[in-house]
Motif scaffolding. Structure first.
Motif, PDB file in Angstrom:
ATOM      1  N   THR A  89      34.673  13.306  26.775  1.00 20.70           N
ATOM      2  CA  THR A  89      35.063  12.787  28.080  1.00 20.70           C
ATOM      3  C   THR A  89      36.560  13.004  28.238  1.00 20.70           C
ATOM      4  O   THR A  89      37.319  12.783  27.300  1.00 20.70           O
ATOM      5  CB  THR A  89      34.763  11.278  28.197  1.00 20.70           C
ATOM      6  OG1 THR A  89      33.372  11.070  27.997  1.00 20.70           O
ATOM      7  CG2 THR A  89      35.155  10.742  29.565  1.00 20.70           C
ATOM      8  N   GLY A  90      36.985  13.424  29.444  1.00 23.02           N
ATOM      9  CA  GLY A  90      38.420  13.572  29.702  1.00 23.02           C
ATOM     10  C   GLY A  90      38.901  14.997  29.549  1.00 23.02           C
ATOM     11  O   GLY A  90      38.126  15.957  29.568  1.00 23.02           O
ATOM     12  N   ASP A 131      47.225  14.381  26.446  1.00 24.72           N
ATOM     13  CA  ASP A 131      46.076  13.918  27.214  1.00 24.72           C
ATOM     14  C   ASP A 131      46.342  13.960  28.710  1.00 24.72           C
ATOM     15  O   ASP A 131      47.453  13.715  29.180  1.00 24.72           O
ATOM     16  CB  ASP A 131      45.700  12.491  26.820  1.00 24.72           C
ATOM     17  CG  ASP A 131      44.891  12.436  25.532  1.00 24.72           C
ATOM     18  OD1 ASP A 131      44.028  13.312  25.343  1.00 24.72           O
ATOM     19  OD2 ASP A 131      45.117  11.519  24.719  1.00 24.72           O
ATOM     20  N   ASP A 132      45.275  14.233  29.466  1.00 27.52           N
ATOM     21  CA  ASP A 132      45.323  14.166  30.908  1.00 27.52           C
ATOM     22  C   ASP A 132      45.222  12.696  31.321  1.00 27.52           C
ATOM     23  O   ASP A 132      45.198  11.798  30.472  1.00 27.52           O
ATOM     24  CB  ASP A 132      44.173  14.978  31.499  1.00 27.52           C
ATOM     25  CG  ASP A 132      44.411  15.369  32.947  1.00 27.52           C
ATOM     26  OD1 ASP A 132      45.501  15.067  33.471  1.00 27.52           O
ATOM     27  OD2 ASP A 132      43.516  15.972  33.551  1.00 27.52           O
ATOM     28  N   ALA A 133      45.154  12.430  32.611  1.00 31.13           N
ATOM     29  CA  ALA A 133      45.056  11.052  33.096  1.00 31.13           C
ATOM     30  C   ALA A 133      43.871  10.318  32.466  1.00 31.13           C
ATOM     31  O   ALA A 133      43.949   9.129  32.164  1.00 31.13           O
ATOM     32  CB  ALA A 133      44.930  11.053  34.617  1.00 31.13           C
ATOM     33  N   THR A 134      42.767  11.045  32.270  1.00 29.70           N
ATOM     34  CA  THR A 134      41.646  10.514  31.494  1.00 29.70           C
ATOM     35  C   THR A 134      41.729  11.123  30.110  1.00 29.70           C
ATOM     36  O   THR A 134      41.464  12.316  29.934  1.00 29.70           O
ATOM     37  CB  THR A 134      40.292  10.865  32.144  1.00 29.70           C
ATOM     38  OG1 THR A 134      40.243  10.333  33.465  1.00 29.70           O
ATOM     39  CG2 THR A 134      39.143  10.299  31.327  1.00 29.70           C
ATOM     40  N   PRO A 135      42.115  10.351  29.089  1.00 27.59           N
ATOM     41  CA  PRO A 135      42.300  10.910  27.749  1.00 27.59           C
ATOM     42  C   PRO A 135      41.019  11.534  27.217  1.00 27.59           C
ATOM     43  O   PRO A 135      39.903  11.116  27.559  1.00 27.59           O
ATOM     44  CB  PRO A 135      42.712   9.695  26.912  1.00 27.59           C
ATOM     45  CG  PRO A 135      43.235   8.709  27.899  1.00 27.59           C
ATOM     46  CD  PRO A 135      42.433   8.921  29.138  1.00 27.59           C
ATOM     47  N   THR A 178      38.235  11.912  24.795  1.00 28.77           N
ATOM     48  CA  THR A 178      37.610  11.019  23.824  1.00 28.77           C
ATOM     49  C   THR A 178      36.262  11.566  23.401  1.00 28.77           C
ATOM     50  O   THR A 178      35.630  12.355  24.094  1.00 28.77           O
ATOM     51  CB  THR A 178      37.401   9.604  24.396  1.00 28.77           C
ATOM     52  OG1 THR A 178      36.510   9.686  25.522  1.00 28.77           O
ATOM     53  CG2 THR A 178      38.711   8.978  24.829  1.00 28.77           C
ATOM     54  N   ASP A 216      39.611  20.390  31.945  1.00 27.79           N
ATOM     55  CA  ASP A 216      38.640  19.299  31.933  1.00 27.79           C
ATOM     56  C   ASP A 216      37.567  19.636  30.910  1.00 27.79           C
ATOM     57  O   ASP A 216      36.835  20.615  31.062  1.00 27.79           O
ATOM     58  CB  ASP A 216      38.020  19.157  33.329  1.00 27.79           C
ATOM     59  CG  ASP A 216      36.962  18.065  33.400  1.00 27.79           C
ATOM     60  OD1 ASP A 216      36.783  17.340  32.395  1.00 27.79           O
ATOM     61  OD2 ASP A 216      36.317  17.939  34.452  1.00 27.79           O
ATOM     62  N   GLY A 221      35.279  17.303  29.940  1.00 27.88           N
ATOM     63  CA  GLY A 221      34.215  16.334  30.080  1.00 27.88           C
ATOM     64  C   GLY A 221      32.842  16.992  30.043  1.00 27.88           C
ATOM     65  O   GLY A 221      32.602  17.979  30.730  1.00 27.88           O
TER      66      GLY A 221
END
Length: 393
Positions: free
Chosen positions: A149-150, A125-129, A131, A218, A220
């Motif tokens: 997202t993430g 995962d990146d800094a924002t997992p 999801t 990304d 997202g």
């Protein structure tokens, strides 16, 4: 007189890949032509189920085809560790789809692979997992879609991988009850990752394995349907296919060590130093370590693939064997790197040389996530076997 073997399509592909490895490391050439050569040689489609065009023994998919899979990954690793990294990820992704996909997904993904699609498994995962709201039974939103997202980091093969198997964390929602705790487990999905606007190759700043372009992506706003979801929650961590599958990258590591030893030998020969007893001793020790590691990985890989669907005790023992094989290969590579550096001295550090490139790639590739945890898991399995009378062996 024994006739020389006739080169195969794979032989020709590997010769070309090895010739391009330095340019790929320098960034003046990409790995696309290398992947295309392997696709033309049948490597990408070989792990598919037989009814989808794969090999009869299933390259890397069955115990019967495991030795060949180890050898193929080892040979690719000898030609180029970055290419081997992408191929072992592709084999892993194809296997996950074959294991957990329904018939339509298997058919759809197999058709893409037959057309030359490279697959990957992107789980970090990146800094924002990453999801998405996905229920325990595979249900999706009211409109039949899942919005992500993430993103992911260390996504090897940005710009080359067409379909990636990614892990999704459940988005905030109802707390799973005791009857369905698996609802909180990560879920897998197959995602089209070809949009370059989502890629961040500049995030990959490591000194080694530069040609893999293992940056960020990304995801997202990407929307998925129920037919993009792969398996039940928690499927990704099932054994013997999770830790038990690490034999794939171990085989690639061995190929990298073999390449390093070969270049080292050629340097000694060119310098007229192969009559030096100390140099020959170092060289022989490196070869011995490499051969022992190969035997260990072959045995562990066969056991892991044969354990699928077997009793828990058999699966655990096979997984422990793969974890121990990983440790053996890492220690072997560290020793070979040290022996080559001691033998060649400053030559091993000449920037832009083949030996320096191999050193950088191999020393990075063997640094897999949580090695202490892997060895601890193996120790626990072995201790439990000894405690209940099944023994260590």
């Amino acid at each position: 007189m024994i006739a020389a073997p006739v080169p195969t399509a794979l032989d020709a592909a590997l010769t070309a890949i090895a010739a391009r490895a330095a340019d790929a490391d320098a960034g003046t050439a990409g790995l696309g032509p290398d992947i295309d050569r392997l696709a033309a040689a049948g490597v990408l489609r070989s792990p598919l189920p037989v009814d989808q065009g794969g090999r009869a023994l299933g390259l890397g998919q069955t115990a019967a085809g495991t030795v060949e899979a180890v050898d193929v990954l080892r040979r690719i690793g000898r030609a180029s560790l970055p290419v081997a990294r992408l191929v072992e990820g592709h084999m892993n992704a194809v296997k996950l789809v074959a294991l957990y996909g329904d018939a339509p997904m298997i058919g759809r993904v197999s058709a893409a692979v037959r057309d030359g699609c490279l697959m990957g498994v992107w789980a970090a995962d990146d800094a924002t997992p990453l999801t998405g709201t996905v229920g325990v039974t595979g249900t999706v939103g009211a409109d039949g879609r899942v919005t992500l997202t993430g993103g992911k980091r260390f996504a090897s093969g940005l710009g080359l991988v067409g379909l990636a198997v990614v892990s999704l964390r459940p988005a905030d929602g109802p707390t799973p009850d005791a009857a369905a705790p698996e609802a909180a487990a990560p879920r897998l999905a197959v995602v089209d990752v070809t949009d370059p606007a989502r890629h961040d190759p500049g995030a990959w700043t490591a000194a080694g394995m530069r040609a893999t372009v293992s940056g960020r992506i990304d995801l997202g706003g990407v929307t998925l349907g129920a037919d993009d979801l792969l398996g039940a929650p928690g499927a990704y961590g099932r054994e013997p296919h999770f830790e038990g599958g690490i034999w794939r990258y171990c085989a690639a590591h061995i190929g990298g060590a073999e390449a390093l030893i070969s270049v080292w030998h050629d340097r000694l020969a060119a310098a007229g130093r192969l009559d030096d007893p100390l140099q020959l001793t170092r060289f022989a020790r490196a070869v011995a370590l490499c051969r022992a590691s190969l035997a260990t990985v072959r045995e562990a890989a066969i056991a892991a693939e044969a354990a699928a669907g077997g009793p828990v005790a058999v699966v655990d023992h096979a997984v422990a064997g793969c974890l121990l094989a990983r440790q053996t290969v890492e220690e072997m590579c560290v020793a070979v790197l040290a022996l080559a550096e001691t033998s060649l001295g400053m030559q091993a550090h000449d920037r832009g040389s083949d030996i320096e490139r191999l050193r950088r790639d191999l020393s990075l590739f063997i640094r897999q996530a949580a090695p202490d945890a892997k060895l601890l898991a193996a120790g626990r399995i072995l201790a439990a076997r000894a405690a209940d009378g099944r023994g260590l062996w």
